[in-house]
Design an enzyme around this catalytic site. Sequence first.
Site, PDB file in Angstrom:
ATOM      1  N   ASP A  19     -15.626   4.227  -1.872  1.00 34.34           N
ATOM      2  CA  ASP A  19     -16.456   3.492  -0.909  1.00 34.34           C
ATOM      3  C   ASP A  19     -16.710   4.279   0.369  1.00 34.34           C
ATOM      4  O   ASP A  19     -17.854   4.395   0.819  1.00 34.34           O
ATOM      5  CB  ASP A  19     -15.781   2.168  -0.526  1.00 34.34           C
ATOM      6  CG  ASP A  19     -15.685   1.220  -1.716  1.00 34.34           C
ATOM      7  OD1 ASP A  19     -16.500   1.353  -2.651  1.00 34.34           O
ATOM      8  OD2 ASP A  19     -14.800   0.360  -1.695  1.00 34.34           O
ATOM      9  N   ARG A  99      -3.273  -2.511  10.310  1.00 39.31           N
ATOM     10  CA  ARG A  99      -4.670  -2.549  10.767  1.00 39.31           C
ATOM     11  C   ARG A  99      -4.844  -2.339  12.262  1.00 39.31           C
ATOM     12  O   ARG A  99      -5.722  -1.575  12.679  1.00 39.31           O
ATOM     13  CB  ARG A  99      -5.363  -3.858  10.307  1.00 39.31           C
ATOM     14  CG  ARG A  99      -5.424  -4.046   8.793  1.00 39.31           C
ATOM     15  CD  ARG A  99      -5.857  -2.811   8.074  1.00 39.31           C
ATOM     16  NE  ARG A  99      -6.142  -3.026   6.673  1.00 39.31           N
ATOM     17  CZ  ARG A  99      -6.357  -2.054   5.802  1.00 39.31           C
ATOM     18  NH1 ARG A  99      -6.315  -0.789   6.194  1.00 39.31           N
ATOM     19  NH2 ARG A  99      -6.621  -2.303   4.545  1.00 39.31           N
ATOM     20  N   ASP A 128      -9.401  -8.008   6.103  1.00 41.17           N
ATOM     21  CA  ASP A 128      -9.378  -6.741   6.832  1.00 41.17           C
ATOM     22  C   ASP A 128     -10.606  -6.541   7.707  1.00 41.17           C
ATOM     23  O   ASP A 128     -10.509  -5.995   8.803  1.00 41.17           O
ATOM     24  CB  ASP A 128      -9.196  -5.573   5.855  1.00 41.17           C
ATOM     25  CG  ASP A 128      -7.766  -5.497   5.342  1.00 41.17           C
ATOM     26  OD1 ASP A 128      -6.852  -5.847   6.118  1.00 41.17           O
ATOM     27  OD2 ASP A 128      -7.562  -5.115   4.182  1.00 41.17           O
ATOM     28  N   SER A 179      -7.582  -3.014  -6.717  1.00 38.78           N
ATOM     29  CA  SER A 179      -7.817  -2.545  -5.360  1.00 38.78           C
ATOM     30  C   SER A 179      -6.452  -2.457  -4.682  1.00 38.78           C
ATOM     31  O   SER A 179      -5.732  -3.450  -4.593  1.00 38.78           O
ATOM     32  CB  SER A 179      -8.727  -3.521  -4.625  1.00 38.78           C
ATOM     33  OG  SER A 179      -8.650  -3.277  -3.243  1.00 38.78           O
TER      34      SER A 179
HETATM   35  N1  ARG Z   1      -4.239  -9.882   1.258  1.00 36.89           N
HETATM   36  C1  ARG Z   1      -3.564  -8.904   2.029  1.00 36.89           C
HETATM   37  C2  ARG Z   1      -3.965  -9.001   3.475  1.00 36.89           C
HETATM   38  O1  ARG Z   1      -5.001  -9.517   3.776  1.00 36.89           O
HETATM   39  C3  ARG Z   1      -3.734  -7.516   1.485  1.00 36.89           C
HETATM   40  C4  ARG Z   1      -5.096  -6.973   1.386  1.00 36.89           C
HETATM   41  C5  ARG Z   1      -4.990  -5.634   0.794  1.00 36.89           C
HETATM   42  N2  ARG Z   1      -6.183  -4.948   0.475  1.00 36.89           N
HETATM   43  C6  ARG Z   1      -6.372  -4.340  -0.720  1.00 36.89           C
HETATM   44  N3  ARG Z   1      -7.377  -3.558  -0.850  1.00 36.89           N
HETATM   45  N4  ARG Z   1      -5.581  -4.549  -1.740  1.00 36.89           N
HETATM   46  O2  ARG Z   1      -3.256  -8.564   4.332  1.00 36.89           O
END
Ligand code: ARG
Length: 402
Positions: A19, A99, A128, A179
């Site tokens: 991406d 993050r 995110d 992912s």
């Molecule tokens: N659901 C979790 C969060 O919002 C993890 C997200 C992780 N992203 C991924 N690409 N697997 O913190």
Amino acid sequence: MSDKIHREKVVLAYSGGLDTSVAIKWLQDKYDLDVIAIGVNVGQSHNKDDIVARALRNGAFKSDFVDRRKEFVEEYIWPALKANAMYQDAYPLSTAIARPLIVKTLVEFAQANGAKYIAHGCTAKGNDQVRFDVGVISLDPSLKIIGPMREWVMTREEEIEYAKQNGIEILVKKENPFSVDENLWGRSCECGVLENAWLEPPEEAWGWTTNPKDATNEAEYLTIDFEKGIPIAINDKRLGSIEIVETLNKIACKHGVGRIDHVEDRLIGIKSRETYECPAATVLLKAHKALEFMTLQKDVLEYKRSIEQKFSEILYNGLWFGVLRESLQSFIDKTQEFVTGSVRVKLFKGNVMVVGRKSLYSLYDEGLATYAKGDGFDHKSAVGFIYCWGLPNKTVATVHKK
Ligand code: ARG
């Protein structure tokens, strides 16, 4: 080359994946921007030179992969640990906690390079994007945000086609159906067969931990020393902050500790099924809580639990850079003044158990607790205390009976 001089710049959160590799080209084409591709090392297993070289070959104007691991552990993971941060009683917030630091790094690069834009590869369906967007505007409201993945309508196949047509070099390994996001505090995995919440996660969904059934038959004991709520040594060996987390990840992975299978509520209203592997986090959170149980008095423990929940929600919901989080963190820090001592844990086949704890500031008094000789508790006081404690109930019962 000459047109580069007057072009506006965008700082792209670059992971090296499909991406964000495609996004380098797309940001140039669609927005006519020079792309500064920045990866932030929070413990992913990437090679700096590879990442940077690939970004440059794919057309980035500038690129870097900055090591922020120490700051990550000390300024983000430790506060989360002191807060026993856990979302919905299940998820140690491993992706979420990285993050804010990634955002902070991007904003610093934007300011240092006079970039007016920040771009990230988050989709329109996750948490995110919220953490990135809200983080950026909280730190520098003058910056504008571009989310290529929210704007373009390409499927994965179309992305690969776009990459081919534009000579973008991508590493499409064997079709990875998941992912994945990784850092020192854990590994998140979603999509593919995991979307069926009834099916057991296949072994391929787990990337770090040994399957507990294949883990060694020998239990392993560890002693973890804490100072003011922060782990400082393992088995009497003082270690740096990164080393503590890395060491525990390694040992706990070997014992299959830290696998989590969870259906969680995203901020945007969708429930999603995800798996997490948080080996070090699982061990440390358990050990830290055990030490708190020994060193904090009951009312502080109870009140802190409600603060912890709020702190976790703030972190999950992308409001790290805010007065409420800072204020709660001050409260939490104050509670940790005497959370100093040692915890003994036992790791065995997917499980971690606290089997011992000691502290100079222990509020556990064996002399008061014992049923054996040397009991220091004043037995006579019990009757008077119970008379007062039960008096309201006795009064109600008497009146209601009339
Ligand atoms: N659901 C979790 C969060 O919002 C993890 C997200 C992780 N992203 C991924 N690409 N697997 O913190």
